[in-house]
Design a protein around this motif. Structure first.
Motif, PDB file in Angstrom:
ATOM      1  N   PHE A  35       0.823  -1.200   0.000  1.00  0.00           N
ATOM      2  CA  PHE A  35       0.000   0.000   0.000  1.00  0.00           C
ATOM      3  C   PHE A  35       0.865   1.263   0.000  1.00  0.00           C
ATOM      4  CE2 PHE A  35      -1.934   3.367   2.591  1.00  0.00           C
ATOM      5  CZ  PHE A  35      -3.109   3.601   1.890  1.00  0.00           C
ATOM      6  N   ALA A  36       1.892   1.229   0.833  1.00  0.00           N
ATOM      7  CA  ALA A  36       2.696   2.448   1.001  1.00  0.00           C
ATOM      8  C   ALA A  36       3.746   2.622  -0.096  1.00  0.00           C
ATOM      9  CB  ALA A  36       3.378   2.430   2.363  1.00  0.00           C
ATOM     10  N   ALA A  37       4.048   1.528  -0.793  1.00  0.00           N
ATOM     11  CA  ALA A  37       5.127   1.604  -1.769  1.00  0.00           C
ATOM     12  C   ALA A  37       4.735   2.501  -2.936  1.00  0.00           C
ATOM     13  CB  ALA A  37       5.462   0.213  -2.280  1.00  0.00           C
ATOM     14  N   ALA A  38       5.694   3.286  -3.368  1.00  0.00           N
ATOM     15  CA  ALA A  38       5.423   4.176  -4.494  1.00  0.00           C
ATOM     16  C   ALA A  38       5.445   3.417  -5.814  1.00  0.00           C
ATOM     17  CB  ALA A  38       6.443   5.308  -4.522  1.00  0.00           C
ATOM     18  N   GLU A  39       6.082   2.241  -5.796  1.00  0.00           N
ATOM     19  CA  GLU A  39       6.189   1.459  -7.020  1.00  0.00           C
ATOM     20  C   GLU A  39       5.857   0.008  -6.715  1.00  0.00           C
ATOM     21  OE1 GLU A  39      10.143   2.140  -8.285  1.00  0.00           O
ATOM     22  OE2 GLU A  39       9.666   4.145  -9.061  1.00  0.00           O
ATOM     23  N   PRO A  40       5.513  -0.737  -7.745  1.00  0.00           N
ATOM     24  CA  PRO A  40       5.284  -2.167  -7.513  1.00  0.00           C
ATOM     25  C   PRO A  40       6.540  -2.808  -6.901  1.00  0.00           C
ATOM     26  CG  PRO A  40       4.521  -1.539  -9.696  1.00  0.00           C
ATOM     27  CD  PRO A  40       5.252  -0.359  -9.141  1.00  0.00           C
ATOM     28  N   LEU A  41       6.331  -3.790  -6.041  1.00  0.00           N
ATOM     29  CA  LEU A  41       7.462  -4.427  -5.360  1.00  0.00           C
ATOM     30  C   LEU A  41       7.613  -5.858  -5.859  1.00  0.00           C
ATOM     31  CD1 LEU A  41       6.897  -3.281  -1.648  1.00  0.00           C
ATOM     32  CD2 LEU A  41       8.346  -2.228  -3.390  1.00  0.00           C
ATOM     33  N   ASP A  42       8.854  -6.269  -6.082  1.00  0.00           N
ATOM     34  CA  ASP A  42       9.028  -7.667  -6.453  1.00  0.00           C
ATOM     35  C   ASP A  42       9.143  -8.517  -5.184  1.00  0.00           C
ATOM     36  OD1 ASP A  42      11.607  -7.333  -5.544  1.00  0.00           O
ATOM     37  OD2 ASP A  42      12.435  -7.029  -7.542  1.00  0.00           O
ATOM     38  N   GLU A  43       9.041  -9.798  -5.373  1.00  0.00           N
ATOM     39  CA  GLU A  43       8.977 -10.670  -4.198  1.00  0.00           C
ATOM     40  C   GLU A  43      10.262 -10.635  -3.403  1.00  0.00           C
ATOM     41  OE1 GLU A  43       7.361 -14.511  -5.104  1.00  0.00           O
ATOM     42  OE2 GLU A  43       5.474 -13.646  -5.817  1.00  0.00           O
ATOM     43  N   GLU A  44      11.364 -10.410  -4.078  1.00  0.00           N
ATOM     44  CA  GLU A  44      12.640 -10.325  -3.376  1.00  0.00           C
ATOM     45  C   GLU A  44      12.625  -9.170  -2.371  1.00  0.00           C
ATOM     46  OE1 GLU A  44      16.226  -9.704  -5.746  1.00  0.00           O
ATOM     47  OE2 GLU A  44      16.089 -11.824  -6.238  1.00  0.00           O
TER      48      GLU A  44
ATOM     49  N   VAL B 165      -2.461  -6.968  -7.997  1.00  0.00           N
ATOM     50  CA  VAL B 165      -2.117  -7.388  -9.355  1.00  0.00           C
ATOM     51  C   VAL B 165      -0.616  -7.555  -9.491  1.00  0.00           C
ATOM     52  CG1 VAL B 165      -4.131  -6.309 -10.400  1.00  0.00           C
ATOM     53  CG2 VAL B 165      -2.014  -5.015 -10.199  1.00  0.00           C
ATOM     54  N   ARG B 166      -0.255  -8.364 -10.439  1.00  0.00           N
ATOM     55  CA  ARG B 166       1.147  -8.601 -10.699  1.00  0.00           C
ATOM     56  C   ARG B 166       1.475  -8.017 -12.056  1.00  0.00           C
ATOM     57  NH1 ARG B 166       4.283 -14.171  -9.342  1.00  0.00           N
ATOM     58  NH2 ARG B 166       6.344 -13.249  -9.544  1.00  0.00           N
ATOM     59  N   VAL B 167       2.353  -7.076 -12.064  1.00  0.00           N
ATOM     60  CA  VAL B 167       2.746  -6.427 -13.318  1.00  0.00           C
ATOM     61  C   VAL B 167       4.243  -6.606 -13.474  1.00  0.00           C
ATOM     62  CG1 VAL B 167       2.634  -4.323 -14.681  1.00  0.00           C
ATOM     63  CG2 VAL B 167       0.982  -4.686 -12.851  1.00  0.00           C
ATOM     64  N   ALA B 168       4.631  -7.209 -14.581  1.00  0.00           N
ATOM     65  CA  ALA B 168       6.050  -7.418 -14.877  1.00  0.00           C
ATOM     66  C   ALA B 168       6.762  -8.052 -13.688  1.00  0.00           C
ATOM     67  CB  ALA B 168       6.725  -6.100 -15.249  1.00  0.00           C
ATOM     68  N   GLY B 169       6.093  -9.052 -13.106  1.00  0.00           N
ATOM     69  CA  GLY B 169       6.722  -9.791 -12.011  1.00  0.00           C
ATOM     70  C   GLY B 169       6.719  -9.071 -10.673  1.00  0.00           C
ATOM     71  N   LYS B 170       6.087  -7.878 -10.643  1.00  0.00           N
ATOM     72  CA  LYS B 170       6.045  -7.149  -9.378  1.00  0.00           C
ATOM     73  C   LYS B 170       4.601  -6.981  -8.916  1.00  0.00           C
ATOM     74  CE  LYS B 170      10.281  -4.663 -10.305  1.00  0.00           C
ATOM     75  NZ  LYS B 170      10.972  -3.384 -10.239  1.00  0.00           N
ATOM     76  N   TRP B 171       4.463  -6.867  -7.614  1.00  0.00           N
ATOM     77  CA  TRP B 171       3.122  -6.790  -7.046  1.00  0.00           C
ATOM     78  C   TRP B 171       2.731  -5.359  -6.720  1.00  0.00           C
ATOM     79  CZ3 TRP B 171       0.095 -11.000  -7.000  1.00  0.00           C
ATOM     80  CH2 TRP B 171       0.712 -12.248  -7.053  1.00  0.00           C
ATOM     81  N   SER B 172       1.472  -5.067  -6.947  1.00  0.00           N
ATOM     82  CA  SER B 172       0.979  -3.771  -6.478  1.00  0.00           C
ATOM     83  C   SER B 172      -0.541  -3.814  -6.362  1.00  0.00           C
ATOM     84  CB  SER B 172       1.425  -2.644  -7.401  1.00  0.00           C
ATOM     85  OG  SER B 172       0.575  -2.549  -8.504  1.00  0.00           O
TER      86      SER B 172
END
Lengths: 242, 267, 242
Positions: A35-44, A75-82
């Motif tokens: 929620f707080a992330a400005a960008e999608p986050l990857d699982e790593e 949703v998962r976009v380009a392997g990242k979650w947001s």
């Protein structure tokens, strides 16, 4: 600031019973991080931020399922979650504003000819106007909702006939189409001058929905024709005077 | 009071543990004389409401004295407070004189106690405020807000006047365009005469008037006007002696020829 | 911080409810709107964006309950609604934290006095703190956007009055100014209403933008005063607090 240590211990305790509790604490963590992330986050990145021992794969699956029916989806976009607002709510995410646009001269003329001469085909409009009608003009008029395709003329090429709608009457404040002024009224209103050839006539318009004898009903595909290419083959170089 | 030790160390921040007998102060760390008084008051380890203002005044004055001996530079505020406390102390020690115009020594002491309590209370409130979870420090708003799109719906406008004037202008323009075409064949007498003069200039034999004209008359609808105008023009030419006409009977063809110079009158 | 167990049970109940009854579509809409918004939204704005007939009050209550146990909570700040990460997850979010300049003790105290005592003049702040306020302190606070000059007190010298802003409430997660922590204690101890003659006749702090009886509006030049020199004449030789 204060006591970060304390919640951490609590968090550690919570982790022990993730499987036992109805909602894993880890889901809260992931929720907050995404929620707080400005960008999608990857699982790593997520894994690095989460306490050890969180089964990220199953947590993401659980979270995604939880949010699937909500106004916000995971949703998962380009392997990242947001988190993203649900696609079906796009209409809600738009501020709709009405923008007033004045009808172009060509569209106004075309509309007037359709009103007086309906049912009328594109070729007939062109004959009256003396210039070919651009597709855009009819599109705009169809968009206004003031004209509609009524049927097809029983002539070679079976061109579509156009007429006006109730929306036309209500926009122009007409009780019925026959309230459109005739030749004498146009003359006395100063819109036409006296020097008109004999036999010049302004038709008595009718928007009677029943098809005329020379009209066939529209076919199923015709209705979305609204904004489709004209049915008649273009015959090019049409700027004619008669 | 004498057991209190004052050390002035600008390098050390004011730290006062409850079990620490020595008061180590950084004079620059004080937030003014009231702050210093509050710190001194805490040394009394009693409720501020029950504090001995006299004892507090003594502590403060001792502090100032110690600072002076160390040649510390004290800001005017501290010295003004010291002067005021020395005055208050003398008032408190002396038996209350006849009721003066101003507030009593007890009133002044109570007022000071109130100010100390109030400052302490606001400090506590400030502390509570800033230890609240703060935005972007402990709690976070959406990191990636999604912009609201602006969708413009065109609302087409046109007035009935626009509609009618467009129609009228359009129809009229077109109608007049046709009339102008027709005008070339609707001859005026002058036009007809010019045409007939040109025609008979080439015809010395009797010819049918309509045969001459037919070459010019393309549309049957224009035949009448051409015939009428040119016949009238012909009669004019005859009257002037430039041409001759003859007709064998009513509704029979009319023959026309250029009049020879020395010919006699027409029939 | 403690007591995760209890909300969890509530969470379990909530989830059961959710699966049993179809979740009101309105909740999805509100969720999406609040998630998408960069700023807290007031109920008026929400209502304007929602289909008619949505019972906003009960919808907000339902949504708030749903999110109460999650990593993201629905909170009310400055009378508006916003999603915020859960307070107890501060430790998790530490890395997100924007490096904030720590307010000096003088600034913190001054802020508190403005918040609790507003509308308040600089002289009144100084009376409480027992020290003159440096220009820098007010500048720093004005820069945060948490305080604003409100008007001018109708007393000799017409000093500027200060109050807090909506950004202040939003930053400290306060629904309204009356939710200030410890406000009750201050008031019940009689520390808010002046036993001092100095004109502290202000029982309750209020950030009500309407000027009080003893306030005049700011003048045109006052607004860039924000960071301008104090209106009262400097009386020199005063200790300043930074």
């Amino acid at each position: 600031m204060m006591g970060f240590a304390k919640p951490r211990i609590v968090a550690a305790e919570e982790e022990a019973d993730i499987s036992a509790t109805p909602r894993a604490e880890a889901l809260r963590f992931i929720e907050a991080l995404l929620f707080a992330a400005a960008e999608p986050l990857d699982e790593e990145t997520l894994a690095a931020r989460l306490p050890e021992g969180v089964d990220l794969t199953s947590a993401m699956r659980a979270l995604q399922a939880e949010y699937a029916t909500r106004g916000v989806n995971l949703v998962r976009v380009a392997g990242k979650w947001s988190f993203r607002t649900a696609k079906d709510l796009a209409w809600l995410m738009a501020r709709e504003a009405i923008e007033q646009k004045k009808l172009s001269r060509a569209a106004t003329e075309t509309l007037a000819i359709i009103a007086y001469h309906q049912p009328v085909t594109r070729a007939e409009i062109e004959d009256i106007r003396g210039v070919s009608t651009s597709k855009g003009t009819l599109d705009v008029l169809l968009e206004t909702g003031w004209i509609r395709p009524r049927g097809r003329r029983k002539t070679p090429g079976r061109p579509i006939t156009f007429g006006t709608t109730e929306a036309f009457l209500s926009h122009f404040g007409l009780e019925s189409i026959s309230d459109l002024p005739g030749l004498e009224e146009l003359r006395s209103a100063g819109l036409m001058d006296g020097q008109l050839p004999a036999g010049f006539a302004v038709p008595v318009p009718s928007d009677e929905p029943a098809l005329r004898e020379d009209e066939d009903p529209l076919e199923p595909g015709d209705l979305d024709l609204g904004l489709a290419p004209r049915p008649e083959p273009e015959d090019g170089g049409q700027t004619t005077d008669d | 009071m004498s057991e209190e030790q004052f050390a002035f160390d600008p390098e050390v921040t004011a730290e006062r543990a409850s079990d620490e007998p020595a008061l180590i102060v950084d004079v620059e760390g004080f937030e003014g004389p009231l702050d210093l008084l509050l710190i001194l008051a805490r040394q009394q380890k009693v409720d501020l409401a029950k504090i001995s203002i006299l004892a507090l005044a003594n502590q403060y004055l001792a502090f100032i004295e110690a600072a002076r001996q160390l040649r510390m530079e004290l800001a005017a505020d501290y010295l003004v407070m010291a002067a005021w406390l020395a005055y208050l102390k003398s008032r408190l020690l002396l038996p209350e004189a006849a009721e003066g115009p101003g507030p009593s020594a007890e009133d002044l002491a109570a007022q000071l106690a109130f100010r100390l309590r109030r400052l302490e209370a606001f400090r506590a409130a400030a502390e509570q405020l800033v230890t609240r979870p703060q935005l972007n420090r402990e709690v976070f708003a959406r990191g990636a807000p999604e912009p609201i799109r602006d969708i413009k719906h065109p609302e087409w406008t046109a007035t009935l006047y626009d509609l009618l004037s467009a129609y009228a202008a359009q129809r009229q323009k077109h109608a007049l365009a046709r009339v102008r075409f027709a005008k070339r064949t609707v001859w005026s007498l002058a036009e007809a005469r010019a045409a007939v003069e040109r025609l008979i200039g080439t015809a010395t034999e009797w010819s049918r008037l309509d045969e001459f004209l037919i070459a010019y008359v393309v549309e049957p609808a224009q035949r009448a006007t051409v015939l009428a105008s040119s016949f009238a023009a012909t009669l004019e030419l005859v009257r002037e002696g430039h041409a001759e006409v003859h007709q064998q009977g009513a509704f029979t063809p009319i023959y026309l020829r250029k009049r020879a110079a020395k010919d006699d009158e027409a029939a």
